[in-house]
Design a protein around this motif. Sequence first.
Motif, PDB file in Angstrom:
ATOM      1  N   MET A   7       0.824  -1.083   0.134  1.00 28.75           N
ATOM      2  CA  MET A   7       0.044  -0.130  -0.143  1.00 28.75           C
ATOM      3  C   MET A   7       0.837   1.444   0.002  1.00 28.75           C
ATOM      4  N   TYR A   8       0.575   2.254  -0.823  1.00 32.40           N
ATOM      5  CA  TYR A   8       1.329   3.390  -0.859  1.00 32.40           C
ATOM      6  C   TYR A   8       1.142   4.351   0.328  1.00 32.40           C
ATOM      7  N   ASP A   9       2.101   4.703   0.913  1.00 30.18           N
ATOM      8  CA  ASP A   9       2.344   5.578   1.945  1.00 30.18           C
ATOM      9  C   ASP A   9       3.284   6.876   1.571  1.00 30.18           C
ATOM     10  N   ARG A  10       3.023   7.969   1.517  1.00 31.05           N
ATOM     11  CA  ARG A  10       3.725   8.963   1.038  1.00 31.05           C
ATOM     12  C   ARG A  10       4.706   9.335   2.182  1.00 31.05           C
ATOM     13  N   THR A  11       4.544   8.826   3.235  1.00 29.63           N
ATOM     14  CA  THR A  11       5.445   9.425   4.271  1.00 29.63           C
ATOM     15  C   THR A  11       7.183   9.233   4.035  1.00 29.63           C
ATOM     16  N   ALA A  12       7.408   7.808   3.461  1.00 35.35           N
ATOM     17  CA  ALA A  12       8.766   7.726   3.363  1.00 35.35           C
ATOM     18  C   ALA A  12       9.343   8.572   1.967  1.00 35.35           C
ATOM     19  N   LEU A  13       8.420   8.685   1.112  1.00 37.75           N
ATOM     20  CA  LEU A  13       8.831   9.624  -0.081  1.00 37.75           C
ATOM     21  C   LEU A  13       9.016  11.174   0.397  1.00 37.75           C
TER      22      LEU A  13
ATOM     23  N   ALA B 223       3.423  14.488 -10.116  1.00 34.00           N
ATOM     24  CA  ALA B 223       4.130  14.810  -8.899  1.00 34.00           C
ATOM     25  C   ALA B 223       3.362  15.079  -7.944  1.00 34.00           C
ATOM     26  N   TRP B 224       2.306  16.208  -8.026  1.00 29.66           N
ATOM     27  CA  TRP B 224       1.609  16.636  -7.223  1.00 29.66           C
ATOM     28  C   TRP B 224       0.557  15.459  -6.516  1.00 29.66           C
ATOM     29  N   ARG B 225       0.163  14.539  -7.541  1.00 27.53           N
ATOM     30  CA  ARG B 225      -0.869  13.666  -7.025  1.00 27.53           C
ATOM     31  C   ARG B 225       0.036  12.482  -6.176  1.00 27.53           C
ATOM     32  N   VAL B 226       1.381  12.381  -6.539  1.00 24.99           N
ATOM     33  CA  VAL B 226       2.036  11.325  -5.763  1.00 24.99           C
ATOM     34  C   VAL B 226       2.551  12.045  -4.180  1.00 24.99           C
ATOM     35  N   TRP B 227       2.813  13.196  -4.234  1.00 23.20           N
ATOM     36  CA  TRP B 227       3.313  13.938  -3.399  1.00 23.20           C
ATOM     37  C   TRP B 227       2.115  14.424  -2.121  1.00 23.20           C
TER      38      TRP B 227
ATOM     39  N   GLY C   8      -0.674  12.136  -2.100  1.00 23.30           N
ATOM     40  CA  GLY C   8      -1.079  10.951  -1.710  1.00 23.30           C
ATOM     41  C   GLY C   8      -2.254  10.609  -2.534  1.00 23.30           C
ATOM     42  N   ARG C   9      -2.796  11.455  -3.196  1.00 23.29           N
ATOM     43  CA  ARG C   9      -3.856  11.462  -4.052  1.00 23.29           C
ATOM     44  C   ARG C   9      -4.058  10.006  -4.718  1.00 23.29           C
ATOM     45  N   THR C  10      -2.949   9.629  -5.159  1.00 24.17           N
ATOM     46  CA  THR C  10      -2.803   8.275  -6.167  1.00 24.17           C
ATOM     47  C   THR C  10      -1.423   7.811  -5.923  1.00 24.17           C
ATOM     48  N   ALA C  11      -1.314   6.408  -6.211  1.00 26.39           N
ATOM     49  CA  ALA C  11      -0.087   5.801  -5.829  1.00 26.39           C
ATOM     50  C   ALA C  11       0.768   5.675  -7.242  1.00 26.39           C
ATOM     51  N   PRO C  12       1.999   5.841  -7.377  1.00 29.01           N
ATOM     52  CA  PRO C  12       2.650   6.143  -8.686  1.00 29.01           C
ATOM     53  C   PRO C  12       2.472   4.734  -9.402  1.00 29.01           C
ATOM     54  N   ARG C  13       2.407   4.708 -10.602  1.00 26.16           N
ATOM     55  CA  ARG C  13       2.782   3.575 -11.344  1.00 26.16           C
ATOM     56  C   ARG C  13       3.960   3.183 -11.450  1.00 26.16           C
ATOM     57  N   PHE C  14       4.536   1.896 -11.716  1.00 19.67           N
ATOM     58  CA  PHE C  14       6.036   1.535 -11.481  1.00 19.67           C
ATOM     59  C   PHE C  14       6.830   2.211 -12.152  1.00 19.67           C
TER      60      PHE C  14
END
Length: 68
Positions: A1-7, A33-37, A39-45
Amino acid sequence: MYDRTALITAAQAAGIENSHQLAQAAGVSVPTAWRVWTGRTAPRFPIAARIAAAVNISVADVYGIAAA
């Protein structure tokens, strides 16, 4: 599961303070980048790999996958 904390933690350690800077460092679009930053969506590989390289973490860290 994507958790933006580590990023976010890794990005800040690399001197990246916002999604615009992340976009520039990773070579991705600002909206992506905004969506990933945020947490709106998890990035694709492919995007996760570029972002991970930009902030010096593994793709597994981006996705929050613990090492076995």
